[in-house]
Design a protein around this motif. Structure first.
Motif, PDB file in Angstrom:
ATOM      1  N   LYS A  27      -7.438  -4.607  -6.943  1.00 53.77           N
ATOM      2  CA  LYS A  27      -7.483  -3.381  -7.029  1.00 53.77           C
ATOM      3  C   LYS A  27      -6.296  -3.060  -6.795  1.00 53.77           C
ATOM      4  CE  LYS A  27      -9.701   1.027  -9.196  1.00 53.77           C
ATOM      5  NZ  LYS A  27     -11.566   0.877  -9.837  1.00 53.77           N
ATOM      6  N   VAL A  28      -6.958  -2.844  -5.215  1.00 52.94           N
ATOM      7  CA  VAL A  28      -6.192  -2.021  -4.130  1.00 52.94           C
ATOM      8  C   VAL A  28      -4.525  -2.675  -3.990  1.00 52.94           C
ATOM      9  CG1 VAL A  28      -6.045  -1.992  -1.469  1.00 52.94           C
ATOM     10  CG2 VAL A  28      -7.785  -0.932  -2.418  1.00 52.94           C
ATOM     11  N   ALA A  29      -4.399  -3.900  -4.314  1.00 48.49           N
ATOM     12  CA  ALA A  29      -3.156  -4.596  -3.844  1.00 48.49           C
ATOM     13  C   ALA A  29      -2.124  -3.648  -5.670  1.00 48.49           C
ATOM     14  CB  ALA A  29      -3.271  -5.587  -4.455  1.00 48.49           C
ATOM     15  N   ASP A  30      -3.004  -3.731  -6.313  1.00 50.82           N
ATOM     16  CA  ASP A  30      -2.430  -3.065  -7.659  1.00 50.82           C
ATOM     17  C   ASP A  30      -1.873  -1.498  -7.333  1.00 50.82           C
ATOM     18  OD1 ASP A  30      -2.713  -5.989  -9.217  1.00 50.82           O
ATOM     19  OD2 ASP A  30      -4.366  -4.829 -10.273  1.00 50.82           O
ATOM     20  N   PHE A  31      -2.908  -1.572  -6.421  1.00 52.26           N
ATOM     21  CA  PHE A  31      -2.368   0.723  -6.387  1.00 52.26           C
ATOM     22  C   PHE A  31      -1.265   0.653  -5.344  1.00 52.26           C
ATOM     23  CE2 PHE A  31      -3.152   4.084  -3.690  1.00 52.26           C
ATOM     24  CZ  PHE A  31      -2.748   5.020  -4.353  1.00 52.26           C
ATOM     25  N   VAL A  32      -0.871  -0.587  -4.566  1.00 56.63           N
ATOM     26  CA  VAL A  32      -0.687  -0.403  -3.576  1.00 56.63           C
ATOM     27  C   VAL A  32       1.371  -1.130  -4.272  1.00 56.63           C
ATOM     28  CG1 VAL A  32       1.052  -1.866  -1.605  1.00 56.63           C
ATOM     29  CG2 VAL A  32      -1.157  -0.601  -1.544  1.00 56.63           C
ATOM     30  N   ASN A  33       1.328  -1.895  -5.174  1.00 53.11           N
ATOM     31  CA  ASN A  33       2.723  -2.116  -5.872  1.00 53.11           C
ATOM     32  C   ASN A  33       3.073  -1.261  -6.594  1.00 53.11           C
ATOM     33  OD1 ASN A  33       4.270  -4.662  -6.364  1.00 53.11           O
ATOM     34  ND2 ASN A  33       3.032  -4.521  -7.726  1.00 53.11           N
ATOM     35  N   ASP A  34       1.962  -0.376  -7.575  1.00 52.34           N
ATOM     36  CA  ASP A  34       2.702   0.780  -8.403  1.00 52.34           C
ATOM     37  C   ASP A  34       2.985   1.619  -7.114  1.00 52.34           C
ATOM     38  OD1 ASP A  34       1.264  -0.567 -10.450  1.00 52.34           O
ATOM     39  OD2 ASP A  34      -0.209   0.375 -10.375  1.00 52.34           O
ATOM     40  N   ARG A  35       1.996   2.326  -6.644  1.00 48.12           N
ATOM     41  CA  ARG A  35       2.933   3.211  -5.365  1.00 48.12           C
ATOM     42  C   ARG A  35       3.793   2.263  -5.115  1.00 48.12           C
ATOM     43  NH1 ARG A  35      -0.886   4.247  -7.496  1.00 48.12           N
ATOM     44  NH2 ARG A  35       0.532   4.679  -9.394  1.00 48.12           N
ATOM     45  N   LEU A  36       4.775   1.252  -4.583  1.00 45.37           N
ATOM     46  CA  LEU A  36       6.366   1.326  -4.176  1.00 45.37           C
ATOM     47  C   LEU A  36       6.683   0.827  -4.910  1.00 45.37           C
ATOM     48  CD1 LEU A  36       4.887  -1.710  -1.619  1.00 45.37           C
ATOM     49  CD2 LEU A  36       5.535   0.119  -1.122  1.00 45.37           C
ATOM     50  N   SER A  48      12.980  -2.787   0.732  1.00 45.05           N
ATOM     51  CA  SER A  48      11.181  -2.763   0.886  1.00 45.05           C
ATOM     52  C   SER A  48      10.638  -1.888   2.131  1.00 45.05           C
ATOM     53  CB  SER A  48      10.545  -4.325   0.606  1.00 45.05           C
ATOM     54  OG  SER A  48      10.859  -5.269   1.739  1.00 45.05           O
ATOM     55  N   LEU A  49      11.130  -1.807   3.116  1.00 39.74           N
ATOM     56  CA  LEU A  49      10.221  -1.663   4.263  1.00 39.74           C
ATOM     57  C   LEU A  49      10.416   0.521   3.984  1.00 39.74           C
ATOM     58  CD1 LEU A  49       9.132  -1.506   6.811  1.00 39.74           C
ATOM     59  CD2 LEU A  49      11.855  -1.782   8.199  1.00 39.74           C
ATOM     60  N   ASN A  50      12.383   0.335   3.685  1.00 38.16           N
ATOM     61  CA  ASN A  50      12.152   1.826   3.291  1.00 38.16           C
ATOM     62  C   ASN A  50      10.964   2.262   2.189  1.00 38.16           C
ATOM     63  OD1 ASN A  50      13.987   2.351   5.366  1.00 38.16           O
ATOM     64  ND2 ASN A  50      15.409   2.611   3.798  1.00 38.16           N
ATOM     65  N   ALA A  51      11.031   1.451   1.464  1.00 36.54           N
ATOM     66  CA  ALA A  51      10.108   1.703   0.316  1.00 36.54           C
ATOM     67  C   ALA A  51       8.895   1.726   0.594  1.00 36.54           C
ATOM     68  CB  ALA A  51      10.115   0.868  -1.401  1.00 36.54           C
ATOM     69  N   ALA A  52       8.356   0.554   1.280  1.00 32.65           N
ATOM     70  CA  ALA A  52       6.811   0.828   1.743  1.00 32.65           C
ATOM     71  C   ALA A  52       6.605   1.937   2.527  1.00 32.65           C
ATOM     72  CB  ALA A  52       6.733   0.358   2.834  1.00 32.65           C
ATOM     73  N   VAL A  53       7.247   2.775   3.331  1.00 35.24           N
ATOM     74  CA  VAL A  53       7.288   4.091   4.686  1.00 35.24           C
ATOM     75  C   VAL A  53       6.929   5.098   3.621  1.00 35.24           C
ATOM     76  CG1 VAL A  53       8.370   5.465   5.777  1.00 35.24           C
ATOM     77  CG2 VAL A  53       8.527   2.771   6.254  1.00 35.24           C
ATOM     78  N   LEU A  54       8.020   5.566   2.253  1.00 35.60           N
ATOM     79  CA  LEU A  54       8.172   6.207   1.415  1.00 35.60           C
ATOM     80  C   LEU A  54       6.883   6.133   0.708  1.00 35.60           C
ATOM     81  CD1 LEU A  54      11.681   6.539   0.345  1.00 35.60           C
ATOM     82  CD2 LEU A  54      10.288   8.057   1.749  1.00 35.60           C
ATOM     83  N   ALA A  55       6.261   4.516   0.200  1.00 40.16           N
ATOM     84  CA  ALA A  55       5.016   4.739  -0.364  1.00 40.16           C
ATOM     85  C   ALA A  55       3.856   5.625   0.360  1.00 40.16           C
ATOM     86  CB  ALA A  55       5.094   4.141  -1.433  1.00 40.16           C
ATOM     87  N   LEU A  56       3.706   4.970   2.025  1.00 41.05           N
ATOM     88  CA  LEU A  56       2.482   5.110   2.874  1.00 41.05           C
ATOM     89  C   LEU A  56       3.164   7.138   2.576  1.00 41.05           C
ATOM     90  CD1 LEU A  56       0.638   4.733   4.428  1.00 41.05           C
ATOM     91  CD2 LEU A  56       1.577   3.773   6.096  1.00 41.05           C
ATOM     92  N   LEU A  57       3.979   7.787   3.027  1.00 40.78           N
ATOM     93  CA  LEU A  57       3.863   9.065   2.977  1.00 40.78           C
ATOM     94  C   LEU A  57       3.431   9.645   1.773  1.00 40.78           C
ATOM     95  CD1 LEU A  57       7.248   9.859   4.844  1.00 40.78           C
ATOM     96  CD2 LEU A  57       5.412  10.016   5.568  1.00 40.78           C
ATOM     97  N   ASN A  58       3.791   9.218   0.443  1.00 39.88           N
ATOM     98  CA  ASN A  58       3.362  10.369  -0.952  1.00 39.88           C
ATOM     99  C   ASN A  58       1.573   9.828  -0.411  1.00 39.88           C
ATOM    100  OD1 ASN A  58       6.125  10.350  -1.013  1.00 39.88           O
ATOM    101  ND2 ASN A  58       5.905   8.282  -2.726  1.00 39.88           N
ATOM    102  N   VAL A  59       1.852   8.228  -0.323  1.00 42.21           N
ATOM    103  CA  VAL A  59      -0.457   8.466  -0.492  1.00 42.21           C
ATOM    104  C   VAL A  59      -0.738   9.014   0.631  1.00 42.21           C
ATOM    105  CG1 VAL A  59      -1.721   6.889  -0.361  1.00 42.21           C
ATOM    106  CG2 VAL A  59      -0.275   6.049  -1.279  1.00 42.21           C
ATOM    107  N   SER A  60      -0.915   9.065   1.793  1.00 42.15           N
ATOM    108  CA  SER A  60      -0.929   9.901   3.202  1.00 42.15           C
ATOM    109  C   SER A  60      -1.133  11.663   1.902  1.00 42.15           C
ATOM    110  CB  SER A  60      -0.399   9.581   3.683  1.00 42.15           C
ATOM    111  OG  SER A  60      -0.075   8.361   4.279  1.00 42.15           O
ATOM    112  N   GLY A  61      -0.159  11.826   2.047  1.00 37.50           N
ATOM    113  CA  GLY A  61       0.387  13.182   1.473  1.00 37.50           C
ATOM    114  C   GLY A  61      -1.482  13.681   0.792  1.00 37.50           C
TER     115      GLY A  61
END
Length: 124
Positions: A27-36, A48-61
């Protein structure tokens, strides 16, 4: 006991070892994949690194906004203490002579409609 669970994120397979149940890891992996994927589509980035950083910023916010809105355990405990004091004032224990101690007639004026003070003070 830790279990190994294989998940796929952005087409890359990962082996995750965790004590959490496999369904939770997926479930967590699916969530991460969806955000990416959301970030990759919105920003047209292929890195993929830029996508990961942007997704992490969105989730953290989102996380920080939710944590600021949610009451803390201390705030909840204080609210419960306040409600207990009000309940004790509204439903005083009978004195030895049968009269009510600390009787306050005005308590209960702000009860929700349809709820009577006697509903709160009935004996268990």
């Amino acid at each position: 006991m830790k279990q190994a669970v294989q998940v796929t994120i952005l087409g890359q397979q990962y082996m995750v070892k965790s004590a959490a149940p496999p369904e939770e890891i997926r479930k967590v992996a699916d969530f991460v994949n969806d955000r990416l994927e959301e970030v990759a589509k919105a920003s047209k980035t292929v890195d993929s690194l830029n996508a990961a950083v942007l997704a992490l910023l969105n989730v953290s916010g989102s996380y920080l906004r939710l944590s600021e809105q949610s009451p803390t355990d201390q705030q909840i405990e204080e609210r419960i203490r306040h409600l207990l004091v009000r309940l004790e004032q509204a439903c005083p224990e009978p004195a030895a002579d049968g009269t009510k101690k600390n009787s306050q007639e005005d308590i209960g004026h702000d009860l929700p409609s349809g709820l009577r003070k006697t509903d709160l003070c009935s004996e268990i």
